[in-house]
Design a protein around this motif. Structure first.
Motif, short mmCIF file in Angstrom:
data_model
loop_
_atom_site.label_atom_id
_atom_site.label_comp_id
_atom_site.label_asym_id
_atom_site.label_seq_id
_atom_site.Cartn_x
_atom_site.Cartn_y
_atom_site.Cartn_z
N PHE A 48 0.31 3.66 -3.29
CA PHE A 48 -0.68 3.21 -3.76
C PHE A 48 -0.79 1.51 -3.25
N ILE A 49 -1.86 0.89 -2.70
CA ILE A 49 -1.84 -0.31 -2.52
C ILE A 49 -3.44 -1.04 -2.81
N GLY A 50 -4.30 0.02 -3.31
CA GLY A 50 -5.71 -0.56 -3.87
C GLY A 50 -6.45 -1.00 -2.50
N LEU A 51 -7.00 -2.15 -2.67
CA LEU A 51 -7.79 -2.62 -1.51
C LEU A 51 -7.04 -3.55 -0.41
N GLY A 52 -5.68 -3.18 -0.62
CA GLY A 52 -4.96 -4.06 0.33
C GLY A 52 -5.05 -3.66 1.85
N ASN A 53 -5.29 -2.77 2.43
CA ASN A 53 -5.69 -2.09 3.78
C ASN A 53 -6.97 -2.62 4.18
N PHE A 54 -8.11 -3.06 3.02
CA PHE A 54 -9.25 -3.57 3.76
C PHE A 54 -9.31 -5.23 3.74
N ASP A 249 -5.95 3.11 17.52
CA ASP A 249 -4.68 2.15 17.83
C ASP A 249 -3.85 2.21 16.48
N ARG A 250 -4.38 1.89 15.57
CA ARG A 250 -3.68 1.73 14.22
C ARG A 250 -2.87 2.73 13.64
N ALA A 251 -3.47 4.30 13.88
CA ALA A 251 -3.15 5.37 13.46
C ALA A 251 -1.93 5.97 14.32
N PHE A 252 -2.36 5.95 15.38
CA PHE A 252 -1.38 6.83 16.43
C PHE A 252 -0.60 5.99 17.55
N ILE A 253 -0.59 4.73 17.45
CA ILE A 253 -0.06 3.69 18.16
C ILE A 253 0.93 3.13 17.37
N ASN A 254 0.29 2.45 16.14
CA ASN A 254 1.21 1.71 15.12
C ASN A 254 1.80 2.46 14.05
N PHE A 255 1.06 3.57 13.77
CA PHE A 255 1.46 4.50 12.78
C PHE A 255 0.94 3.82 11.51
N ARG A 256 -0.19 3.09 11.13
CA ARG A 256 -0.47 2.59 9.99
C ARG A 256 -1.78 3.25 9.40
N MET A 257 -1.44 4.52 8.93
CA MET A 257 -2.53 5.46 8.58
C MET A 257 -3.31 4.77 7.38
N GLY A 258 -2.94 4.15 6.80
CA GLY A 258 -3.87 3.40 5.60
C GLY A 258 -4.79 2.51 6.34
N GLU A 259 -4.31 1.69 7.00
CA GLU A 259 -5.08 0.57 7.81
C GLU A 259 -6.26 1.39 8.61
N SER A 260 -5.86 2.35 9.39
CA SER A 260 -6.70 3.11 10.22
C SER A 260 -7.73 3.65 9.39
N ALA A 261 -7.46 4.30 8.18
CA ALA A 261 -8.50 4.69 7.49
C ALA A 261 -9.26 3.61 6.79
N ALA A 262 -8.86 2.55 6.45
CA ALA A 262 -9.67 1.63 6.00
C ALA A 262 -10.71 0.86 7.01
N ALA A 263 -10.31 1.02 8.22
CA ALA A 263 -11.22 0.60 9.32
C ALA A 263 -12.11 1.61 9.53
N ALA A 264 -11.74 3.00 9.13
CA ALA A 264 -12.84 3.94 9.56
C ALA A 264 -13.92 4.01 8.51
N MET A 265 -13.39 3.57 7.18
CA MET A 265 -14.59 3.62 6.01
C MET A 265 -15.17 2.35 6.24
#
Length: 290
Positions: A48-54, A249-265
């Protein structure tokens, strides 16, 4: 039949749709929201990193590049696609055999996006594409459509306008056929011209249909991905790198699922904001027949 039985039958018929909405929309939305608050590579434990991905997204130049590209694409596609679809629908509304024309115009809608993208890669090829060959015959040197940073988004926009024309046209046709002919007959008695009937009858009474198409088109344009992925892979120099491409790109190329989800939100928030603003503004220009 009692009210209780009617209600039961109502729940019975909406049940499958409601279950699908919960399973495939609401639950994934809640999960994406929770994932946007985590740091996770897709395999290990979530942190858990809070709003870090945003925060990361708002400081990521690739995110802003994707947002600008998506906004540019939307500005190009929405007005042209709506206007062309409306004009084609009006032209076909009184034509004999309009059902045949509907089929031809609607065929690109049901064709695989990948297949359409591959065909348009040939059409828009800067060296031997058919479009540049046509332009050459009339004395115009065509650009390198898909390899020029200035022309790649307009090229993808052309494909989207062409492939989505039939869908919007069919909806406009349904709206036109819902307008009572009595309005036009009364206008003819008063001596109204064709243009006057269009501006004072067709456009106002078609505004609910236009409003619906506008909302759905904006939602679709902000989610553009297939065309850019197939035709350019986000290039050249990320000139066709869109928001959904960034999420992928963030989810399936760089495997940064949290960042990808933040971009989706963030994308979800943008679409929701645009939709709410349009709903608010619609009271000024949408007119319902009554």
């Amino acid at each position: 039949m009692t009210n209780a039985k009617r209600a039961l039958w109502g729940y019975f018929f909406i049940g499958p749709q409601l279950i699908g909405l919960i399973l495939f929309a609401l639950i994934p939305l809640v999960y994406a929201l929770s994932l946007s608050l985590m740091k996770w590579d897709g395999f290990g434990e979530k942190t858990f990193i809070g709003l870090g991905n945003f925060v990361i997204q708002f400081h990521d130049e690739h995110f802003w590049k994707a947002l600008i590209n998506t906004a540019y694409y939307t500005v190009l596609v929405i007005p042209l696609s709506i206007c062309l679809a409306m004009l084609v629908a009006i032209a076909l509304n009184k034509v004999k055999g309009k059902n045949v024309y509907r089929v031809f115009y609607f065929m690109p809608v049901v064709t695989s996006t990948v297949s359409v993208g591959v065909i348009w890669m040939w059409v828009l090829n800067g060296d031997f594409g058919i479009l540049n060959e046509i332009l050459k015959r009339i004395g115009i040197t065509g650009p390198k459509w898909l390899t020029d940073t200035e022309w790649v988004i307009p090229s993808i926009a052309m494909l989207s306008i062409w492939s989505g024309l039939g869908h919007n046209m069919v909806i406009f046709l349904a709206g036109l056929q819902g307008i009572s002919s009595s309005y036009y007959e009364a206008a003819e008695i008063d001596g109204a011209s064709g243009m006057q009937k269009f501006w004072h009858i067709t456009l106002p009474l078609l505004s609910p249909t236009t409003f619906f198409i506008t909302i759905m088109s904006i939602i679709g344009s902000f989610q553009v991905f297939d065309q850019a992925f197939v035709m350019t892979n986000g290039g050249p120099a990320k000139a066709s790198y869109t928001l959904v491409f960034h999420i992928y790109d963030r989810a399936f190329i760089n495997f940064r699922m949290g960042e990808s989800a933040a971009a989706a939100m963030i994308l979800f928030a943008i679409i929701l904001t645009f939709t709410l603003v349009q709903l608010k503004m619609s009271k000024r220009w949408v007119h319902y027949e009554g």
